[in-house]
Write a protein that holds these residues in place. Structure first.
Motif, PDB file in Angstrom:
ATOM      1  N   VAL A 194      -6.247   4.058   8.591  1.00 12.23           N
ATOM      2  CA  VAL A 194      -6.981   3.424   7.825  1.00 12.23           C
ATOM      3  C   VAL A 194      -6.845   3.512   6.407  1.00 12.23           C
ATOM      4  O   VAL A 194      -6.606   4.933   5.842  1.00 12.23           O
ATOM      5  CB  VAL A 194      -8.588   3.809   8.173  1.00 12.23           C
ATOM      6  N   LEU A 195      -6.775   2.398   5.758  1.00 14.91           N
ATOM      7  CA  LEU A 195      -6.700   2.321   4.333  1.00 14.91           C
ATOM      8  C   LEU A 195      -7.768   2.276   3.434  1.00 14.91           C
ATOM      9  O   LEU A 195      -8.763   1.244   3.669  1.00 14.91           O
ATOM     10  CB  LEU A 195      -5.537   1.292   3.979  1.00 14.91           C
ATOM     11  N   PRO A 196      -7.962   3.155   2.354  1.00 11.60           N
ATOM     12  CA  PRO A 196      -9.262   2.718   1.657  1.00 11.60           C
ATOM     13  C   PRO A 196      -9.152   1.264   0.947  1.00 11.60           C
ATOM     14  O   PRO A 196      -7.861   0.958   0.429  1.00 11.60           O
ATOM     15  CB  PRO A 196      -8.889   3.823   0.497  1.00 11.60           C
ATOM     16  N   HIS A 197     -10.205   0.702   0.897  1.00 18.96           N
ATOM     17  CA  HIS A 197     -10.175  -0.817   0.743  1.00 18.96           C
ATOM     18  C   HIS A 197      -9.756  -1.176  -0.691  1.00 18.96           C
ATOM     19  O   HIS A 197      -8.909  -2.137  -0.968  1.00 18.96           O
ATOM     20  CB  HIS A 197     -11.708  -1.416   1.083  1.00 18.96           C
ATOM     21  N   GLN A 198      -9.763  -0.140  -1.582  1.00 13.65           N
ATOM     22  CA  GLN A 198      -9.483  -0.457  -3.011  1.00 13.65           C
ATOM     23  C   GLN A 198      -7.969  -0.203  -3.145  1.00 13.65           C
ATOM     24  O   GLN A 198      -7.447  -0.490  -4.267  1.00 13.65           O
ATOM     25  CB  GLN A 198     -10.465   0.043  -4.026  1.00 13.65           C
ATOM     26  N   LYS A 199      -7.434   0.330  -2.276  1.00 14.43           N
ATOM     27  CA  LYS A 199      -5.754   0.699  -2.201  1.00 14.43           C
ATOM     28  C   LYS A 199      -4.962  -0.586  -1.685  1.00 14.43           C
ATOM     29  O   LYS A 199      -3.618  -0.203  -1.771  1.00 14.43           O
ATOM     30  CB  LYS A 199      -5.453   1.997  -1.317  1.00 14.43           C
ATOM     31  N   ILE A 200      -5.430  -1.562  -1.395  1.00 19.29           N
ATOM     32  CA  ILE A 200      -4.601  -2.548  -0.876  1.00 19.29           C
ATOM     33  C   ILE A 200      -4.056  -3.742  -1.761  1.00 19.29           C
ATOM     34  O   ILE A 200      -5.064  -3.748  -2.776  1.00 19.29           O
ATOM     35  CB  ILE A 200      -5.331  -3.546   0.156  1.00 19.29           C
ATOM     36  N   HIS A 201      -2.876  -3.999  -2.351  1.00 20.06           N
ATOM     37  CA  HIS A 201      -2.377  -4.778  -3.001  1.00 20.06           C
ATOM     38  C   HIS A 201      -3.235  -6.172  -3.209  1.00 20.06           C
ATOM     39  O   HIS A 201      -3.462  -6.461  -1.964  1.00 20.06           O
ATOM     40  CB  HIS A 201      -0.809  -4.965  -2.827  1.00 20.06           C
ATOM     41  N   ASP A 202      -3.528  -6.667  -4.202  1.00 17.68           N
ATOM     42  CA  ASP A 202      -4.269  -7.875  -4.163  1.00 17.68           C
ATOM     43  C   ASP A 202      -3.618  -9.113  -3.561  1.00 17.68           C
ATOM     44  O   ASP A 202      -4.137 -10.104  -3.248  1.00 17.68           O
ATOM     45  CB  ASP A 202      -4.344  -8.239  -5.891  1.00 17.68           C
ATOM     46  N   ASP A 203      -2.430  -9.221  -3.747  1.00 18.07           N
ATOM     47  CA  ASP A 203      -1.605 -10.050  -2.927  1.00 18.07           C
ATOM     48  C   ASP A 203      -1.211  -9.980  -1.695  1.00 18.07           C
ATOM     49  O   ASP A 203      -0.697 -10.863  -0.743  1.00 18.07           O
ATOM     50  CB  ASP A 203      -0.268 -10.711  -3.690  1.00 18.07           C
ATOM     51  N   PHE A 256       0.885  -1.047  -0.016  1.00 20.56           N
ATOM     52  CA  PHE A 256       0.012  -0.065  -0.142  1.00 20.56           C
ATOM     53  C   PHE A 256       0.858   1.098   0.114  1.00 20.56           C
ATOM     54  O   PHE A 256       2.135   1.225   0.238  1.00 20.56           O
ATOM     55  CB  PHE A 256      -0.995  -0.041   1.212  1.00 20.56           C
ATOM     56  N   ASP A 257       0.527   2.263  -0.222  1.00 20.34           N
ATOM     57  CA  ASP A 257       1.021   3.699  -0.552  1.00 20.34           C
ATOM     58  C   ASP A 257       0.615   4.354   0.937  1.00 20.34           C
ATOM     59  O   ASP A 257      -0.566   4.773   1.038  1.00 20.34           O
ATOM     60  CB  ASP A 257       0.798   4.550  -1.651  1.00 20.34           C
ATOM     61  N   PRO A 258       1.740   4.721   1.552  1.00 20.89           N
ATOM     62  CA  PRO A 258       1.423   5.430   2.963  1.00 20.89           C
ATOM     63  C   PRO A 258       0.837   6.720   2.644  1.00 20.89           C
ATOM     64  O   PRO A 258      -0.047   7.238   3.628  1.00 20.89           O
ATOM     65  CB  PRO A 258       2.854   5.814   3.458  1.00 20.89           C
ATOM     66  N   LYS A 259       0.711   7.503   1.518  1.00 14.32           N
ATOM     67  CA  LYS A 259       0.067   8.637   1.384  1.00 14.32           C
ATOM     68  C   LYS A 259      -1.389   8.739   1.256  1.00 14.32           C
ATOM     69  O   LYS A 259      -2.056   9.491   1.288  1.00 14.32           O
ATOM     70  CB  LYS A 259       0.557   9.420  -0.042  1.00 14.32           C
ATOM     71  N   ASP A 260      -1.911   7.181   1.112  1.00 15.30           N
ATOM     72  CA  ASP A 260      -3.367   6.843   0.884  1.00 15.30           C
ATOM     73  C   ASP A 260      -3.842   6.568   2.275  1.00 15.30           C
ATOM     74  O   ASP A 260      -5.312   6.526   2.404  1.00 15.30           O
ATOM     75  CB  ASP A 260      -3.697   5.623   0.017  1.00 15.30           C
TER      76      ASP A 260
END
Length: 371
Positions: free
Chosen positions: A58-67, A8-12
């Protein structure tokens, strides 16, 4: 092959502050439909970590990597025990570490089992202690009393191997369950032996699975709902009306608690709340069946709303939720219904979270009108 820091990108990241926690306490309490653990106590635990310098993100759920490997965390047991016996504080952390050691993996993100009540706070606590983010989604969009009642389980995830930890330092691993219902049964028996309340972390899910089958934006919804209530309180507006407007809900009844039957059995709080109408509902009656959460609302003996739609018991003046363990004779309450997420309305979901799953024979689920 990518490194863990690239999942994930910490900026998100959305970094929570004290104001966010206040709003989450109110919003998650409302979405908890009476259960999920007392949100005030959960807020105190999260606030203490903020004061100690930990980061709640908290990270937007679409921003997490698939793996990415995502582990859902939540409390299990009767809500009343969570009020009478405070948690030690690191049960969830021990669950994560036990799973990592057992599976020889590294967890990349924390998922929320249920956004309702204190179970919205537990993932934040665990994430802060592990230095990981919580994904902005959950498996219920509300609270339910049993573990198999998540969209994760409904749509194919196997929750075992899982780890359960209690306040005493005990760690229990469930290696394999032949079904999600068997996992619930075994875990429920264990939590009774541990005193009625523990913390459980389920087997890792991929980021791709969480993005497809998690109920999206749960933390965003809970915080914005809490903000709407707080703003209404500040402006001396009607917070009940603000909730209904925000969530496409409907006020069903206003009344006073005239009788309350509530007992602890098999790791659940079960009972019924009897109401006599006040104001516009003077001369009418209502009742709510509960199993940790509010399951069915009857108006003058006729079923008006049932699971999986959300039934809220709210303080008539503040608009804040009254959890099932805090219900008292004489309280003036508003009964409000909110529509559940579409993932809970499929045929396979209703088999798990609809009226028949709770043994409510003769109760037929009809989605809220206009929802």
């Amino acid at each position: 092959m990518i490194s863990p820091k690239d999942y994930f990108d910490p900026k998100d990241l959305w970094i929570f502050d004290h104001d966010d926690l206040l709003s989450l306490e109110i919003g998650a309490g409302i979405l908890g439909t009476g259960g999920g653990g007392n949100p005030y106590i959960g807020k105190l635990r999260a606030r203490q970590l903020l004061d100690e310098g930990y980061t709640l993100s908290v990270l937007p759920h679409q921003k997490i990597h698939d793996d990415a490997l995502c582990v859902s965390v939540g409390g299990i047991g009767a809500p009343v025990v969570g009020v009478e016996r405070l948690r030690e504080g690191r049960e969830g952390l021990r669950c994560i570490r036990a799973l990592e050691a057992h599976l020889d993996v590294t967890v990349d993100a924390i998922a929320c089992e249920e956004i309702g009540g204190s179970n919205s706070m537990e993932p934040l606590v665990v994430a802060a202690l592990t230095g990981l983010p919580v994904i902005d989604c959950d498996g219920m969009g509300r609270a339910f009393p049993e573990m198999q009642m998540t969209t994760f389980s409904i749509y194919g995830h196997s929750s075992t191997p899982s780890a359960m930890c209690d306040v005493h330092g005990n760690v229990v691993l469930f290696q394999h369950a032949v079904s999600e219902l068997w996992h619930e049964r075994m875990a429920r028996a264990c939590v009774v032996a541990q005193g009625g309340a523990s913390t459980l972390a389920s087997a890792p899910m991929t980021g791709a699975f969480v993005k497809q089958f998690g109920i999206p934006n749960s933390y965003t919804q809970a915080v914005s709902l809490g903000q709407a209530v707080r703003q209404a309180q500040k402006n001396h507006d009607d917070p009940i009306e603000a909730i209904c407007k925000k969530e496409n809900g409907k006020k069903l009844f206003t009344g006073k608690i005239s009788d309350l039957k509530r007992h602890l059995r098999g790791g659940f709080v079960r009972g019924e709340v009897q109401l006599v109408g006040i104001d516009a509902h003077h001369g009418e009656t209502g009742s709510v069946l509960i199993q940790n959460e509010n399951l069915v609302f009857f108006h003058d003996g006729e079923m008006e709303c049932c699971v999986p739609d959300l039934i809220l018991v709210l303080d008539v003046d503040s608009g804040e939720a009254i959890t099932t363990e805090m219900l008292r004779y004489g309280q003036r309450v508003a009964i409000v219904a909110l529509p559940c997420h579409g993932l809970l309305r499929s045929r396979e979901a209703l088999d798990v979270v609809g009226p028949k799953a709770f043994g409510l024979d003769g109760v037929v689920y009809t989605p809220m009108k206009g929802s």
